[in-house]
Write a protein that holds these residues in place. Sequence first.
Motif, PDB file in Angstrom:
ATOM      1  N   GLN A 104       0.832  -1.206   0.000  1.00 24.41           N
ATOM      2  CA  GLN A 104       0.000   0.000   0.000  1.00 24.41           C
ATOM      3  C   GLN A 104       0.866   1.255   0.000  1.00 24.41           C
ATOM      4  OE1 GLN A 104      -2.633  -0.333   3.314  1.00 24.41           O
ATOM      5  NE2 GLN A 104      -3.889  -1.933   2.364  1.00 24.41           N
ATOM      6  N   LEU A 105       1.942   1.236   0.775  1.00 26.90           N
ATOM      7  CA  LEU A 105       2.856   2.375   0.813  1.00 26.90           C
ATOM      8  C   LEU A 105       3.551   2.562  -0.531  1.00 26.90           C
ATOM      9  CD1 LEU A 105       3.879   4.513   2.799  1.00 26.90           C
ATOM     10  CD2 LEU A 105       5.738   2.975   3.374  1.00 26.90           C
ATOM     11  N   ALA A 106       3.890   1.462  -1.208  1.00 30.21           N
ATOM     12  CA  ALA A 106       4.534   1.557  -2.517  1.00 30.21           C
ATOM     13  C   ALA A 106       3.587   2.147  -3.560  1.00 30.21           C
ATOM     14  CB  ALA A 106       5.011   0.183  -2.962  1.00 30.21           C
ATOM     15  N   LYS A 107       2.300   1.797  -3.476  1.00 30.36           N
ATOM     16  CA  LYS A 107       1.323   2.374  -4.412  1.00 30.36           C
ATOM     17  C   LYS A 107       1.190   3.878  -4.206  1.00 30.36           C
ATOM     18  CE  LYS A 107      -1.423  -1.821  -4.879  1.00 30.36           C
ATOM     19  NZ  LYS A 107      -2.695  -2.472  -4.533  1.00 30.36           N
ATOM     20  N   ILE A 108       1.212   4.288  -2.951  1.00 31.25           N
ATOM     21  CA  ILE A 108       1.123   5.721  -2.657  1.00 31.25           C
ATOM     22  C   ILE A 108       2.395   6.443  -3.117  1.00 31.25           C
ATOM     23  CG2 ILE A 108       0.989   7.404  -0.772  1.00 31.25           C
ATOM     24  CD1 ILE A 108      -0.718   5.344   0.733  1.00 31.25           C
ATOM     25  N   MET A 109       3.547   5.821  -2.898  1.00 29.18           N
ATOM     26  CA  MET A 109       4.814   6.458  -3.248  1.00 29.18           C
ATOM     27  C   MET A 109       5.014   6.578  -4.753  1.00 29.18           C
ATOM     28  SD  MET A 109       6.065   7.471  -0.518  1.00 29.18           S
ATOM     29  CE  MET A 109       7.675   7.968  -1.046  1.00 29.18           C
ATOM     30  N   ARG A 110       4.376   5.712  -5.543  1.00 30.83           N
ATOM     31  CA  ARG A 110       4.464   5.842  -7.002  1.00 30.83           C
ATOM     32  C   ARG A 110       3.901   7.169  -7.478  1.00 30.83           C
ATOM     33  NH1 ARG A 110       2.240   0.086  -8.121  1.00 30.83           N
ATOM     34  NH2 ARG A 110       4.084  -1.128  -7.629  1.00 30.83           N
ATOM     35  N   PHE A 111       2.967   7.711  -6.719  1.00 26.66           N
ATOM     36  CA  PHE A 111       2.400   9.012  -7.062  1.00 26.66           C
ATOM     37  C   PHE A 111       3.149  10.147  -6.368  1.00 26.66           C
ATOM     38  CE2 PHE A 111      -0.526  12.463  -5.941  1.00 26.66           C
ATOM     39  CZ  PHE A 111      -0.833  12.911  -7.213  1.00 26.66           C
ATOM     40  N   ILE A 112       3.511   9.947  -5.087  1.00 25.02           N
ATOM     41  CA  ILE A 112       4.094  11.028  -4.301  1.00 25.02           C
ATOM     42  C   ILE A 112       5.527  11.363  -4.736  1.00 25.02           C
ATOM     43  CG2 ILE A 112       4.888  11.641  -1.969  1.00 25.02           C
ATOM     44  CD1 ILE A 112       2.440  10.269  -0.888  1.00 25.02           C
ATOM     45  N   LEU A 113       6.334  10.368  -5.057  1.00 25.80           N
ATOM     46  CA  LEU A 113       7.732  10.632  -5.410  1.00 25.80           C
ATOM     47  C   LEU A 113       7.880  11.523  -6.643  1.00 25.80           C
ATOM     48  CD1 LEU A 113       9.538   7.264  -4.615  1.00 25.80           C
ATOM     49  CD2 LEU A 113       9.744   9.436  -3.438  1.00 25.80           C
ATOM     50  N   PRO A 114       7.214  11.239  -7.768  1.00 26.58           N
ATOM     51  CA  PRO A 114       7.356  12.164  -8.911  1.00 26.58           C
ATOM     52  C   PRO A 114       6.809  13.560  -8.622  1.00 26.58           C
ATOM     53  CG  PRO A 114       6.494  10.067  -9.656  1.00 26.58           C
ATOM     54  CD  PRO A 114       6.483  10.035  -8.169  1.00 26.58           C
ATOM     55  N   VAL A 115       5.704  13.629  -7.883  1.00 30.67           N
ATOM     56  CA  VAL A 115       5.141  14.945  -7.553  1.00 30.67           C
ATOM     57  C   VAL A 115       6.109  15.728  -6.673  1.00 30.67           C
ATOM     58  CG1 VAL A 115       3.278  16.092  -6.302  1.00 30.67           C
ATOM     59  CG2 VAL A 115       2.748  14.228  -7.847  1.00 30.67           C
ATOM     60  N   ALA A 116       6.707  15.076  -5.695  1.00 32.82           N
ATOM     61  CA  ALA A 116       7.661  15.754  -4.812  1.00 32.82           C
ATOM     62  C   ALA A 116       8.906  16.186  -5.586  1.00 32.82           C
ATOM     63  CB  ALA A 116       8.060  14.824  -3.661  1.00 32.82           C
ATOM     64  N   PHE A 117       9.380  15.332  -6.480  1.00 33.98           N
ATOM     65  CA  PHE A 117      10.573  15.671  -7.258  1.00 33.98           C
ATOM     66  C   PHE A 117      10.322  16.871  -8.159  1.00 33.98           C
ATOM     67  CE2 PHE A 117      12.825  15.267 -11.322  1.00 33.98           C
ATOM     68  CZ  PHE A 117      14.124  15.451 -10.871  1.00 33.98           C
ATOM     69  N   TYR A 118       9.252  16.845  -8.922  1.00 32.51           N
ATOM     70  CA  TYR A 118       8.985  17.951  -9.831  1.00 32.51           C
ATOM     71  C   TYR A 118       8.602  19.219  -9.084  1.00 32.51           C
ATOM     72  CZ  TYR A 118       9.453  14.780 -13.735  1.00 32.51           C
ATOM     73  OH  TYR A 118       9.951  13.904 -14.647  1.00 32.51           O
ATOM     74  N   SER A 119       7.972  19.101  -7.937  1.00 35.48           N
ATOM     75  CA  SER A 119       7.668  20.280  -7.130  1.00 35.48           C
ATOM     76  C   SER A 119       8.957  20.922  -6.609  1.00 35.48           C
ATOM     77  CB  SER A 119       6.779  19.910  -5.952  1.00 35.48           C
ATOM     78  OG  SER A 119       5.565  19.394  -6.397  1.00 35.48           O
ATOM     79  N   ALA A 120       9.871  20.102  -6.118  1.00 40.19           N
ATOM     80  CA  ALA A 120      11.146  20.636  -5.635  1.00 40.19           C
ATOM     81  C   ALA A 120      11.948  21.250  -6.775  1.00 40.19           C
ATOM     82  CB  ALA A 120      11.951  19.532  -4.948  1.00 40.19           C
ATOM     83  N   LEU A 121      11.924  20.624  -7.937  1.00 40.13           N
ATOM     84  CA  LEU A 121      12.642  21.164  -9.091  1.00 40.13           C
ATOM     85  C   LEU A 121      12.051  22.498  -9.529  1.00 40.13           C
ATOM     86  CD1 LEU A 121      14.955  20.249 -10.985  1.00 40.13           C
ATOM     87  CD2 LEU A 121      13.193  19.399 -12.522  1.00 40.13           C
ATOM     88  N   PHE A 122      10.727  22.583  -9.574  1.00 42.60           N
ATOM     89  CA  PHE A 122      10.064  23.838  -9.937  1.00 42.60           C
ATOM     90  C   PHE A 122      10.368  24.916  -8.900  1.00 42.60           C
ATOM     91  CE2 PHE A 122       6.404  26.688  -9.602  1.00 42.60           C
ATOM     92  CZ  PHE A 122       6.428  27.238 -10.885  1.00 42.60           C
ATOM     93  N   TYR A 123      10.305  24.560  -7.618  1.00 44.05           N
ATOM     94  CA  TYR A 123      10.616  25.522  -6.560  1.00 44.05           C
ATOM     95  C   TYR A 123      12.056  26.014  -6.682  1.00 44.05           C
ATOM     96  CZ  TYR A 123      11.713  27.344  -1.953  1.00 44.05           C
ATOM     97  OH  TYR A 123      12.142  28.138  -0.936  1.00 44.05           O
ATOM     98  N   PHE A 124      12.976  25.111  -6.970  1.00 43.84           N
ATOM     99  CA  PHE A 124      14.389  25.493  -7.095  1.00 43.84           C
ATOM    100  C   PHE A 124      14.578  26.495  -8.219  1.00 43.84           C
ATOM    101  CE2 PHE A 124      18.555  24.706  -9.049  1.00 43.84           C
ATOM    102  CZ  PHE A 124      19.357  25.106  -7.996  1.00 43.84           C
TER     103      PHE A 124
END
Length: 99
Positions: free
Chosen positions: A73-93
């Motif tokens: 269940q955590l892996a299913k959630i992380m499949r969505f959260i990891l790309p969103v967090a990465f692109y959000s941090a990249l956009f913020y940077f």
Amino acid sequence: MRKTKGFTFRKIFPFLLQSSLTRPSPFRAYSFVPFSPLAMLDPTILTIGGIVLGIAIIERILERWGVIDLVDQLAKIMRFILPVAFYSALFYFFATFIL
């Protein structure tokens, strides 16, 4: 036998070319990368990275404990959260460190 004739460099190329060999006047150059790699040490980016790393470590610990259902269940959630967090941090940077 033919007689060879030697030419000096100055006879082949005219004297007028010497003026073009002078140094050009200095000009201002602008960099397309206006940020330093040390800018990645921003607290917001480090916090996002720490949260993602913490979740990954928790996932590995749960896998060792044998709680496979929770890990799935955590892996299913992380499949969505990891790309969103990465692109959000990249956009913020790029949004905050480009002049």
